[in-house]
Scaffold this active site. Structure first.
Site, PDB file in Angstrom:
ATOM      1  N   ALA A  73     -21.338   2.017  41.045  1.00 57.05           N
ATOM      2  CA  ALA A  73     -20.237   1.730  41.968  1.00 57.05           C
ATOM      3  C   ALA A  73     -18.881   2.094  41.373  1.00 57.05           C
ATOM      4  O   ALA A  73     -17.953   2.451  42.094  1.00 57.05           O
ATOM      5  CB  ALA A  73     -20.256   0.262  42.375  1.00 57.05           C
ATOM      6  N   THR A  74     -18.738   2.027  40.060  1.00 54.62           N
ATOM      7  CA  THR A  74     -17.456   2.383  39.440  1.00 54.62           C
ATOM      8  C   THR A  74     -17.128   3.846  39.730  1.00 54.62           C
ATOM      9  O   THR A  74     -16.026   4.173  40.185  1.00 54.62           O
ATOM     10  CB  THR A  74     -17.510   2.136  37.912  1.00 54.62           C
ATOM     11  OG1 THR A  74     -17.799   0.764  37.679  1.00 54.62           O
ATOM     12  CG2 THR A  74     -16.184   2.496  37.258  1.00 54.62           C
ATOM     13  N   ASN A 154     -16.950 -10.363  43.983  1.00 57.27           N
ATOM     14  CA  ASN A 154     -17.917 -10.562  42.907  1.00 57.27           C
ATOM     15  C   ASN A 154     -17.730 -11.878  42.152  1.00 57.27           C
ATOM     16  O   ASN A 154     -18.617 -12.308  41.434  1.00 57.27           O
ATOM     17  CB  ASN A 154     -17.850  -9.392  41.925  1.00 57.27           C
ATOM     18  CG  ASN A 154     -16.431  -8.995  41.585  1.00 57.27           C
ATOM     19  OD1 ASN A 154     -15.665  -8.552  42.449  1.00 57.27           O
ATOM     20  ND2 ASN A 154     -16.061  -9.182  40.338  1.00 57.27           N
ATOM     21  N   SER A 202     -24.250  -0.085  44.455  1.00 59.08           N
ATOM     22  CA  SER A 202     -24.905   0.178  43.183  1.00 59.08           C
ATOM     23  C   SER A 202     -26.285  -0.486  43.136  1.00 59.08           C
ATOM     24  O   SER A 202     -26.451  -1.613  43.590  1.00 59.08           O
ATOM     25  CB  SER A 202     -24.018  -0.399  42.080  1.00 59.08           C
ATOM     26  OG  SER A 202     -24.481  -0.027  40.818  1.00 59.08           O
ATOM     27  N   ALA A 203     -27.255   0.212  42.533  1.00 58.01           N
ATOM     28  CA  ALA A 203     -28.637  -0.292  42.544  1.00 58.01           C
ATOM     29  C   ALA A 203     -28.839  -1.541  41.684  1.00 58.01           C
ATOM     30  O   ALA A 203     -29.621  -2.422  42.036  1.00 58.01           O
ATOM     31  CB  ALA A 203     -29.589   0.812  42.083  1.00 58.01           C
ATOM     32  N   THR A 243     -27.401  17.120  37.490  1.00 54.29           N
ATOM     33  CA  THR A 243     -28.825  16.988  37.814  1.00 54.29           C
ATOM     34  C   THR A 243     -29.137  15.562  38.227  1.00 54.29           C
ATOM     35  O   THR A 243     -28.732  14.612  37.547  1.00 54.29           O
ATOM     36  CB  THR A 243     -29.680  17.392  36.590  1.00 54.29           C
ATOM     37  OG1 THR A 243     -29.360  18.742  36.267  1.00 54.29           O
ATOM     38  CG2 THR A 243     -31.158  17.251  36.865  1.00 54.29           C
ATOM     39  N   CYS A 329     -11.010 -15.770  27.820  1.00 58.40           N
ATOM     40  CA  CYS A 329     -10.459 -16.150  26.526  1.00 58.40           C
ATOM     41  C   CYS A 329     -10.707 -15.111  25.455  1.00 58.40           C
ATOM     42  O   CYS A 329     -10.096 -15.144  24.393  1.00 58.40           O
ATOM     43  CB  CYS A 329     -11.025 -17.495  26.083  1.00 58.40           C
ATOM     44  SG  CYS A 329     -10.302 -18.834  27.022  1.00 58.40           S
TER      45      CYS A 329
END
Ligand SMILES: *Cc1c(COP(=O)(O)O)cnc(C)c1O
Length: 405
Positions: A73-74, A154, A202-203, A243, A329
Site C-alpha cells: 500500500a505504501t 489504522n 495491501s495483501a 517482473t 516513546c
C-alpha cells in the site's frame, strides 16, 4: 492456547494457511515469468496472475484490468498521488487530504509540499476521527486535482463516509484516491458505489503475503491516467514496471477470495469478541476512554486510553500479548499519536492509549486471557501511580504547581 497472543492485526496479519497452499507451486514447479509470451512456463504464470487479478477485482467490484500490482500500500499511495500530480499538474496543484491519514499518504504529500510542488488542505476530523464530506466540498477550488481520504483508520478503526466524499468528488470533477488498506477484506468495498477513482490496498493486512498490494485505477467514468514512477519493461499497462512476483500475486488473489467468502462470519465473530473485550475492560477499569467511533468502526478494532497509565509501561507489563500503543516513546520527539491528537485527545490520554487489533485467528480463550491480564496490569500500575492516588483523593491535577527540575 499458545503464548504470545497476536492482537496487532492492524500492523499486519498472519497469513492464512490456505493462502500459503495456493502459493507453493509457484515458487519451484511453476516458476515462469508472467511476461514470457512464448512458452508454457510463461503462459502458466500469466494465467495464474490473471486469475488472481479477477479474484481481487471481484472483492472490490472492479474490472480486473483496473488492478495494478504494487509491492504494497505504501507504493500504491505514492504512485496514486505522484502519478496524478505528474499527469494532471498543469490543471492545478492543490490536493485535499485529512489529518489522520496513514504516513504513506501524509509523508508523500508532505514531501511534495516541501518541494513546493503542491498546496495542501489538511481536513480536520471530528472527535470520532471522521471526515465531514461538507468540509471536502468547501475545500475544493479550481486548482484541486486530487482528494485523498482513507476508508478506515489504522489506529482507531473509524470508517469515513467515503461514498459521500466520492459523490462530491464526482460532482466537482476532482479525482478521488482512497487508502483502503484497513478496509478491504474486512468491510464491503464497492469502487462504483463509493465513487472511488484510485484505491490502495495491501495483501498482508488481509491474511495474504507481505510484499504485494495493488492500486485500483478507474478505467471509465472517468478514465484515470497516471504517470508511472518506475521505468522499465512497461509491465502492468505501463503503470508499474518490474517482473511480477507470481507466488505473492496468487496468494493475494486467494486471500481476497477467502475474505469475500468469509467476511460475514469473520465480522460476526470479531464483533462479538471485540465487544466483549471492550465491555469487560470498561466495566472493570474506571476512567477508561474509547478512542474512535463507537459504531462506525472496523470490526476488529478497539482503541482505549487507560488514564494514569503509560501505554508503553502497560505493554511492558504484558509481553505475552502483542499490542500497539499510541505513544511513540521510541521516537526522538516523544510526541504521542497524531491521529489521537487530531481527535482532540489530550497528550496524557494519547500516551495512555492501547490499540487492540483482532483478526481471523484470534480465539475466545485469547480474549479471556487478555481481559484478565489488562485489568491486572492497569490496576497494578495505577496502584503505583502518585497521580492516580491524588486524583482519587479529589486533588484537581490541573491546579497542582509542579516543581521545576
Ligand atoms: C499498513 C498500511 C499502509 C502501508 O501498507 P504496506 O503494504 O505495509 O506498505 C498504508 N495505509 C494504511 C491505512 C495501512 O494500514
Amino acid at each position: 492456547m499458545k503464548l504470545p497472543i497476536f492482537l496487532d492485526n492492524h500492523s499486519t496479519s498472519a497469513m492464512d494457511p490456505r493462502v500459503l497452499e495456493t502459493m507453493l507451486p509457484y515458487f519451484v514447479e511453476k516458476f515462469g515469468n508472467a511476461a514470457s509470451r512464448n512458452h508454457a512456463f510463461g503462459w502458466a504464470a500469466e494465467e495464474a496472475v490473471e486469475n488472481a487479478r479477477k479474484q481481487i477485482a471481484k472483492l472490490i467490484k472492479a474490472d480486473p484490468k483496473e488492478i495494478v500490482f504494487m509491492s504494497g500500500a505504501t507504493e500504491s499511495d505514492n504512485l496514486a498521488i505522484k502519478g496524478v500530480l505528474e499527469m494532471y499538474g498543469e490543471k492545478g496543484t492543490h490536493i485535499i487530504t485529512s489529518s489522520t491519514e496513514h504516513r504513506a499518504v501524509l509523508d508523500t504529500i508532505k514531501a511534495l509540499e516541501g518541494k513546493g510542488k503542491i498546496t495542501v488542505t489538511y481536513l480536520a476530523v471530528d472527535k470520532f476521527g471522521m471526515v465531514n464530506p461538507e468540509d471536502v466540498r468547501a475545500a475544493i477550488t479550481e486548482k484541486t486535482i486530487l482528494i485523498s481520504v482513507m476508508l478506515a483508520n489504522n489506529e482507531i478503526g473509524t470508517i469515513n463516509p467515503v461514498k459521500e466524499i466520492g459523490k462530491i468528488a464526482k460532482e466537482k470533477g476532482v479525482l478521488f484516491h482512497c487508502d483502503a488498506t484497513q478496509g478491504v477484506g474486512k468491510i464491503p468495498v464497492d469502487v462504483q458505489e463509493m465513487g472511488i477513482d484510485l484505491m490502495s490496498f495491501s495483501a498482508h493486512k488481509m491474511y495474504g503475503p507481505k510484499g504485494i498490494g495493488a492500486l485500483y485505477v478507474r478505467k471509465k467514468n472517468p478514465r484515470v491516467r497516471i504517470v508511472a514512477q518506475m521505468d522499465g519493461g512497461g509491465h502492468e499497462r505501463g503503470m508499474r514496471s518490474g517482473t511480477l512476483p507470481v507466488p505473492l500475486i496468487v496468494g493475494f488473489g486467494k486471500a481476497c477470495e477467502l475474505c469475500e467468502q468469509e467476511m460475514a462470519t469473520d465480522t460476526a465473530r470479531l464483533i462479538t469478541m471485540r465487544d466483549r473485550l471492550e465491555a469487560s475492560l470498561m466495566k472493570a477499569l474506571e476512567e477508561s476512554y474509547l478512542n474512535g467511533h463507537p459504531i462506525n468502526r472496523l470490526p476488529g478494532n478497539l482503541n482505549i486510553s487507560f488514564a494514569y497509565v503509560e501505554g508503553e509501561s502497560l505493554l511492558m507489563g504484558m509481553k505475552d500479548i502483542a499490542l500497539s500503543s499510541g505513544s511513540a516513546c521510541t521516537s526522538a520527539t516523544l510526541e504521542p499519536s497524531y491521529v489521537l491528537r487530531a481527535l482532540g485527545v489530550g497528550t496524557e490520554l494519547a500516551h495512555s492509549s492501547i490499540r487492540f487489533g483482532l483478526g481471523r485467528f484470534n480465539t475466545d480463550d485469547e480474549i479471556d486471557y487478555t481481559i484478565k491480564k489488562v485489568i491486572e496490569v492497569v490496576t497494578k500500575l495505577r496502584d503505583m501511580s502518585p497521580l492516580y492516588e491524588m486524583a482519587k483523593e479529589g486533588v484537581d491535577l490541573k491546579s497542582v504547581q509542579w516543581a521545576a527540575h
